[in-house]
Each structure stands twice: as C-alpha cells, then as structure tokens.
Design a protein around this motif. Structure first.
Motif, mmCIF file in Angstrom:
data_model
loop_
_atom_site.group_PDB
_atom_site.id
_atom_site.type_symbol
_atom_site.label_atom_id
_atom_site.label_comp_id
_atom_site.label_asym_id
_atom_site.label_seq_id
_atom_site.Cartn_x
_atom_site.Cartn_y
_atom_site.Cartn_z
ATOM 1 N N SER A 54 0.796 -1.214 0.000
ATOM 2 C CA SER A 54 0.000 0.000 0.000
ATOM 3 C C SER A 54 0.834 1.272 0.000
ATOM 4 C CB SER A 54 -0.909 0.011 1.225
ATOM 5 O OG SER A 54 -1.640 1.220 1.287
ATOM 6 N N ALA A 55 0.427 2.225 -0.833
ATOM 7 C CA ALA A 55 1.025 3.558 -0.804
ATOM 8 C C ALA A 55 0.630 4.304 0.473
ATOM 9 C CB ALA A 55 0.578 4.361 -2.024
ATOM 10 N N ARG A 56 -0.376 3.815 1.180
ATOM 11 C CA ARG A 56 -0.884 4.497 2.379
ATOM 12 C C ARG A 56 -0.187 4.045 3.661
ATOM 13 N NH1 ARG A 56 -7.438 4.678 1.172
ATOM 14 N NH2 ARG A 56 -7.255 5.143 -1.061
ATOM 15 N N THR A 57 0.729 3.098 3.534
ATOM 16 C CA THR A 57 1.464 2.636 4.708
ATOM 17 C C THR A 57 2.337 3.771 5.253
ATOM 18 O OG1 THR A 57 1.503 0.367 3.870
ATOM 19 C CG2 THR A 57 3.147 0.942 5.527
ATOM 20 N N LYS A 58 2.242 4.016 6.539
ATOM 21 C CA LYS A 58 2.936 5.155 7.142
ATOM 22 C C LYS A 58 4.294 4.742 7.714
ATOM 23 C CE LYS A 58 -0.568 7.873 6.417
ATOM 24 N NZ LYS A 58 -0.495 8.891 5.330
ATOM 25 N N PRO A 59 5.317 5.614 7.542
ATOM 26 C CA PRO A 59 6.604 5.356 8.195
ATOM 27 C C PRO A 59 6.427 5.173 9.692
ATOM 28 C CG PRO A 59 6.808 7.153 6.625
ATOM 29 C CD PRO A 59 5.335 6.849 6.735
ATOM 30 N N GLY A 60 7.205 4.245 10.251
ATOM 31 C CA GLY A 60 7.136 3.983 11.670
ATOM 32 C C GLY A 60 6.143 2.911 12.062
ATOM 33 N N GLU A 65 8.045 -1.034 8.515
ATOM 34 C CA GLU A 65 9.286 -1.679 8.962
ATOM 35 C C GLU A 65 9.457 -3.062 8.324
ATOM 36 O OE1 GLU A 65 8.929 -1.612 13.171
ATOM 37 O OE2 GLU A 65 9.223 0.568 13.335
ATOM 38 N N LEU A 66 8.347 -3.769 8.104
ATOM 39 C CA LEU A 66 8.403 -5.053 7.407
ATOM 40 C C LEU A 66 8.915 -4.859 5.983
ATOM 41 C CD1 LEU A 66 7.713 -8.115 7.350
ATOM 42 C CD2 LEU A 66 5.399 -7.451 6.612
ATOM 43 N N GLY A 67 8.447 -3.808 5.313
ATOM 44 C CA GLY A 67 8.922 -3.507 3.963
ATOM 45 C C GLY A 67 10.404 -3.176 3.930
ATOM 46 N N GLU A 68 10.866 -2.413 4.916
ATOM 47 C CA GLU A 68 12.296 -2.100 4.994
ATOM 48 C C GLU A 68 13.140 -3.353 5.181
ATOM 49 O OE1 GLU A 68 13.658 1.881 6.837
ATOM 50 O OE2 GLU A 68 11.962 1.238 8.068
ATOM 51 N N ARG A 69 12.709 -4.206 6.102
ATOM 52 C CA ARG A 69 13.465 -5.436 6.361
ATOM 53 C C ARG A 69 13.472 -6.350 5.148
ATOM 54 N NH1 ARG A 69 11.245 -8.610 9.837
ATOM 55 N NH2 ARG A 69 9.374 -7.452 10.461
ATOM 56 N N LEU A 70 12.344 -6.408 4.447
ATOM 57 C CA LEU A 70 12.269 -7.233 3.246
ATOM 58 C C LEU A 70 13.206 -6.700 2.162
ATOM 59 C CD1 LEU A 70 10.965 -9.489 1.547
ATOM 60 C CD2 LEU A 70 9.174 -7.825 0.925
ATOM 61 N N GLY A 71 13.161 -5.397 1.920
ATOM 62 C CA GLY A 71 14.038 -4.808 0.906
ATOM 63 C C GLY A 71 15.504 -5.052 1.216
ATOM 64 N N ALA A 89 4.531 1.433 1.496
ATOM 65 C CA ALA A 89 5.246 0.161 1.473
ATOM 66 C C ALA A 89 6.285 0.123 0.359
ATOM 67 C CB ALA A 89 4.253 -0.987 1.314
ATOM 68 N N MET A 90 6.002 0.781 -0.746
ATOM 69 C CA MET A 90 6.964 0.830 -1.859
ATOM 70 C C MET A 90 8.237 1.561 -1.434
ATOM 71 S SD MET A 90 4.273 1.652 -4.975
ATOM 72 C CE MET A 90 3.275 2.798 -3.982
ATOM 73 N N GLU A 91 8.057 2.714 -0.822
ATOM 74 C CA GLU A 91 9.195 3.472 -0.317
ATOM 75 C C GLU A 91 9.987 2.645 0.689
ATOM 76 O OE1 GLU A 91 8.863 7.744 1.090
ATOM 77 O OE2 GLU A 91 9.255 6.705 2.997
ATOM 78 N N ALA A 92 9.281 1.938 1.548
ATOM 79 C CA ALA A 92 9.948 1.146 2.579
ATOM 80 C C ALA A 92 10.860 0.094 1.955
ATOM 81 C CB ALA A 92 8.910 0.472 3.476
ATOM 82 N N ALA A 93 10.364 -0.630 0.962
ATOM 83 C CA ALA A 93 11.174 -1.665 0.312
ATOM 84 C C ALA A 93 12.350 -1.059 -0.445
ATOM 85 C CB ALA A 93 10.298 -2.491 -0.626
#
Length: 237
Positions: A54-60, A65-71, A89-93
């Motif tokens: 989701s583009a609506r997933t908020k930082p923090g 954080e799941l997206g960051e860890r996956l990326g 979520a896109m930004e996070a990955a």
C-alpha cells in the motif's frame, strides 16, 4: 481536489468514441515508445524481485518496517528490488534495499493525483499506461513479494497468480507477507474457490504466506537459483 485526466483515461474513454479512429493509431506509437524505454533501461538488470504494498502505509508502522526489512534482506541476497516507486510500502522496500547496498528500482505510474517517485530509487521510470508498467514488473522480476495493500496490490497479486496458473510464466514464486492481514483471503480462496472447484489444490500452493522475512527470501532465492540454472542450461527440465 481537482484530478488530472491521465493518458490511461483517454485510452479507455468510452464517451468520445468518435475520436478513437483519429487518435488511437498515434497513441499506439506512444505506447510503443514506453515499451522501448522500459526494455532499454531494464535489459541489463540483475535478478530482481517486485515488491508490492500500500502507498498508504505510514513510516514507523509495523508494515513499513516489514517492507524495509524485506528490501534489505533481498538486497543482501543479491537481488534487486522493484516497486511501484511511490510512497508507503513501496518506499519502505526501496529504502531497505538502498540502505543495504542493493539496487533499488521504481516503476511509477501517471495518476489523477500527484505522486512522485520516492527518494530511495537508483533506477526510475514513469509510465503513462498501466499495462506497459505491469509488463515490466513481470518481465524483469523473478518473484513477487506482496505486503499488505489495497486494490492495486490485489490487482498485481492476482495478475501474477493468473500468469503462473496459465503457464505464461513458470516457476514464479509469490510470497504474501503479513499472516494476520492475508489469512482471511487464504481462507476464502480455500473455503470458496477451492471448495466450489473454481480452482484446484495446486493453485493454492502457488502462494507462500509468512511473517518471516528470512523464510520469504529463502523461498525466493531457491526459485531464483533454479531460474539461473535454466538460463545457463544446468537445470534438469
């Protein structure tokens, strides 16, 4: 808020039918140019995985954080990370991939409301047409990892499953991350689709559901290793 009229809107417009004969032939050249730009830009891309969410997933948040860890985990495994290039979520990955020293790719899309590529992309492309963009996601990915998301995420998920089910692509792993989020969908697929014979048992096996990033990446790497062997003629197929 005033929304822009996008190129996709013009292409799929059913009101001004009289303009189709005069404009669609020229529009086809623009579509062709998007394919050419995408092919030229991504042709030498290392093995990569498309990550949706989701583009609506908020930082923090836990999903971010799941997206960051996956990326990051995909990057450490030697895989590029392709997203839709937007926020959430896109930004996070993309962020996780870049900060782990991996290749971070964003494939953006023209939308009625303003949205720019996020700040964690090494290779970025903007598309006018969804179907061109979707082709790039599949053509240059060896797997899909799907984070919690909305309609767009579901669209990409089921398009991937359809392509695998119909053998348009082979050995293409699809991983759902977020057991709590996706379990209801899996239950519905099993209790409704499978129970009424709309799908078969092997169709459910096309999906891996997990909360464990390491399990997700290990599953992807196993399948990607198979694909690299096929490319070099080593696999027993």
């Amino acid at each position: 808020m005033k929304h822009r009229i996008t190129n996709d809107t013009h292409l799929l417009d059913t009101i001004h039918r009289g303009e189709w004969k005069h404009r669609d032939s020229w529009r086809a050249l623009r579509i062709l140019s998007e394919f050419v730009e995408g092919f030229d830009t991504l042709a030498d891309l290392e093995p990569a995985v498309s990550v949706f969410g989701s583009a609506r997933t908020k930082p923090g948040t836990a999903d971010y954080e799941l997206g960051e860890r996956l990326g990051a985990a995909l990057a450490k495994a030697g895989l590029g990370v392709i997203t839709g290039g937007g926020p959430g979520a896109m930004e996070a990955a993309n962020r996780g991939a870049r900060e782990a020293g991996g290749v971070s790719i964003g494939l953006g899309i023209e939308l009625p409301f303003e949205q720019k590529l996020n700040d964690y992309i090494d290779i970025g492309l903007d598309f006018r047409y969804f179907f061109v963009r979707k082709t790039m996601f599949v053509k240059y990915s060896q797997a899909f990892c799907v984070l919690p998301g909305g309609y767009g995420t579901m669209d990409e998920l089921f398009e991937a499953l359809t392509l695998v089910q119909t053998k348009k692509v082979t050995r293409f792993p699809v991983v759902l991350l977020g057991v709590d989020f996706w379990s209801g969908l899996i239950d519905w697929l099993r209790d409704r689709m499978l129970h009424t014979t709309k799908i078969s048992e092997p169709d459910l096996d096309l999906l891996l559901l997990t909360d464990d990033v390491d399990e997700a990446v290990a599953h992807v790497v196993k399948e990607c290793a198979f694909l690299r062997d096929v490319d070099t003629g080593k696999a027993d197929v």
